[in-house]
Scaffold this motif. Sequence first.
Motif, PDB file in Angstrom:
ATOM      1  N   SER A 202      38.738  38.350  45.341  1.00  0.00           N
ATOM      2  CA  SER A 202      37.502  38.699  46.045  1.00  0.00           C
ATOM      3  C   SER A 202      36.533  39.394  45.094  1.00  0.00           C
ATOM      4  O   SER A 202      35.309  39.172  45.153  1.00  0.00           O
ATOM      5  CB  SER A 202      37.797  39.574  47.263  1.00  0.00           C
ATOM      6  OG  SER A 202      38.421  40.787  46.891  1.00  0.00           O
ATOM      7  N   TYR A 205      34.973  36.587  42.908  1.00  0.00           N
ATOM      8  CA  TYR A 205      33.910  35.846  43.593  1.00  0.00           C
ATOM      9  C   TYR A 205      32.670  36.713  43.804  1.00  0.00           C
ATOM     10  O   TYR A 205      31.537  36.222  43.722  1.00  0.00           O
ATOM     11  CB  TYR A 205      34.417  35.308  44.927  1.00  0.00           C
ATOM     12  CG  TYR A 205      35.330  34.117  44.800  1.00  0.00           C
ATOM     13  CD1 TYR A 205      34.905  32.965  44.148  1.00  0.00           C
ATOM     14  CD2 TYR A 205      36.618  34.121  45.343  1.00  0.00           C
ATOM     15  CE1 TYR A 205      35.735  31.852  44.021  1.00  0.00           C
ATOM     16  CE2 TYR A 205      37.460  33.022  45.213  1.00  0.00           C
ATOM     17  CZ  TYR A 205      37.015  31.893  44.558  1.00  0.00           C
ATOM     18  OH  TYR A 205      37.842  30.808  44.428  1.00  0.00           O
ATOM     19  N   ARG A 213      29.297  35.701  47.835  1.00  0.00           N
ATOM     20  CA  ARG A 213      30.578  35.159  48.308  1.00  0.00           C
ATOM     21  C   ARG A 213      31.677  36.185  48.077  1.00  0.00           C
ATOM     22  O   ARG A 213      31.880  36.637  46.962  1.00  0.00           O
ATOM     23  CB  ARG A 213      30.907  33.860  47.557  1.00  0.00           C
ATOM     24  CG  ARG A 213      32.235  33.244  47.924  1.00  0.00           C
ATOM     25  CD  ARG A 213      32.477  31.981  47.094  1.00  0.00           C
ATOM     26  NE  ARG A 213      33.779  31.402  47.349  1.00  0.00           N
ATOM     27  CZ  ARG A 213      34.291  30.369  46.661  1.00  0.00           C
ATOM     28  NH1 ARG A 213      33.585  29.820  45.684  1.00  0.00           N
ATOM     29  NH2 ARG A 213      35.488  29.889  46.951  1.00  0.00           N
ATOM     30  N   GLU A 215      35.535  36.246  49.117  1.00  0.00           N
ATOM     31  CA  GLU A 215      36.577  35.429  49.731  1.00  0.00           C
ATOM     32  C   GLU A 215      37.923  35.742  49.096  1.00  0.00           C
ATOM     33  O   GLU A 215      38.008  35.954  47.891  1.00  0.00           O
ATOM     34  CB  GLU A 215      36.247  33.945  49.534  1.00  0.00           C
ATOM     35  CG  GLU A 215      37.175  32.988  50.256  1.00  0.00           C
ATOM     36  CD  GLU A 215      36.735  31.542  50.079  1.00  0.00           C
ATOM     37  OE1 GLU A 215      37.219  30.699  50.831  1.00  0.00           O
ATOM     38  OE2 GLU A 215      35.907  31.264  49.173  1.00  0.00           O
ATOM     39  N   SER A 219      42.896  33.391  52.336  1.00  0.00           N
ATOM     40  CA  SER A 219      42.050  32.752  53.356  1.00  0.00           C
ATOM     41  C   SER A 219      41.586  31.381  52.887  1.00  0.00           C
ATOM     42  O   SER A 219      41.529  30.421  53.670  1.00  0.00           O
ATOM     43  CB  SER A 219      40.851  33.633  53.689  1.00  0.00           C
ATOM     44  OG  SER A 219      39.995  33.778  52.567  1.00  0.00           O
ATOM     45  N   GLN A 220      41.288  31.268  51.604  1.00  0.00           N
ATOM     46  CA  GLN A 220      40.860  29.987  51.045  1.00  0.00           C
ATOM     47  C   GLN A 220      41.959  28.946  51.167  1.00  0.00           C
ATOM     48  O   GLN A 220      41.716  27.800  51.581  1.00  0.00           O
ATOM     49  CB  GLN A 220      40.467  30.194  49.581  1.00  0.00           C
ATOM     50  CG  GLN A 220      39.787  29.002  48.939  1.00  0.00           C
ATOM     51  CD  GLN A 220      39.414  29.283  47.492  1.00  0.00           C
ATOM     52  OE1 GLN A 220      39.857  30.254  46.896  1.00  0.00           O
ATOM     53  NE2 GLN A 220      38.592  28.436  46.916  1.00  0.00           N
TER      54      GLN A 220
END
Length: 246
Positions: A202, A205, A213, A215, A219-220
């Motif tokens: 995270s 990103y 972003r 993420e 979760s991806q």
Amino acid sequence: MNTMIELIQSHRSIRKFTNEKVSNEQINMIVEAGRWAPSSHHVQAYSIVVINEKEKKRNLASLAGNQSYVESCPVFFVICADFYRLHEVSTLLNKPFEVGEIEQVLVGAVDAALVAQNMLLAARANGMGGVMIGGIRNEPEKVANLLNLPKYTFPVMGLCIGYPDQDPAQKPRLPLKAVVHDEQYNTVQLNQVLREYDDVMSDYYRKRTKGKRIETWTSQMANHFTTPKRPQVGEFLKNQGFLKKE
């Protein structure tokens, strides 16, 4: 550190290239490096299709999910699993030819992947960069028709090669504790390790997109596996002589 180890550990996918051409000599050098990859039982179940024609690259870019760098890269390779010549050998020597099992699909895919990695490393060792293209399997039948692939072959991946026109940050990899196991598979620390990796990703990103972003890796991946991926590949493989039809 050994320069080869440094090269391997500095991997980044390059999707933007300068206008500098990749010469025929350089292409031959890259292909030659691929040719010396390991191969299961020495079957050498691969072939490399070299694409220089702009129109063909444009068509392949479209078939691979409109990935523009397939068209814009100086040279594009399609690395295929190839049992066609092995079929011809069996026919010539009047022997049965059995490639209907999933084992041969794995053999061909692994052979092709090892070849592709050798090619990418050779290109990078000579100042170039590139990116693997799994999207070449989006429309395998159309790709096969465009490249005139015979039966007992299938495209495994594409490879864009050229001189980098970008300098992206390295994408963090899973921690060693998530992928390396001593003596037996260990699931005890996995949840904690994944939480730590989520923080790393995270942050990556966030910096890469200047906060647009944020993420996590979990979760991806969870979202990625909510739908089947390329179900058409199975039927294509059956039509090509693999995965015996019932």
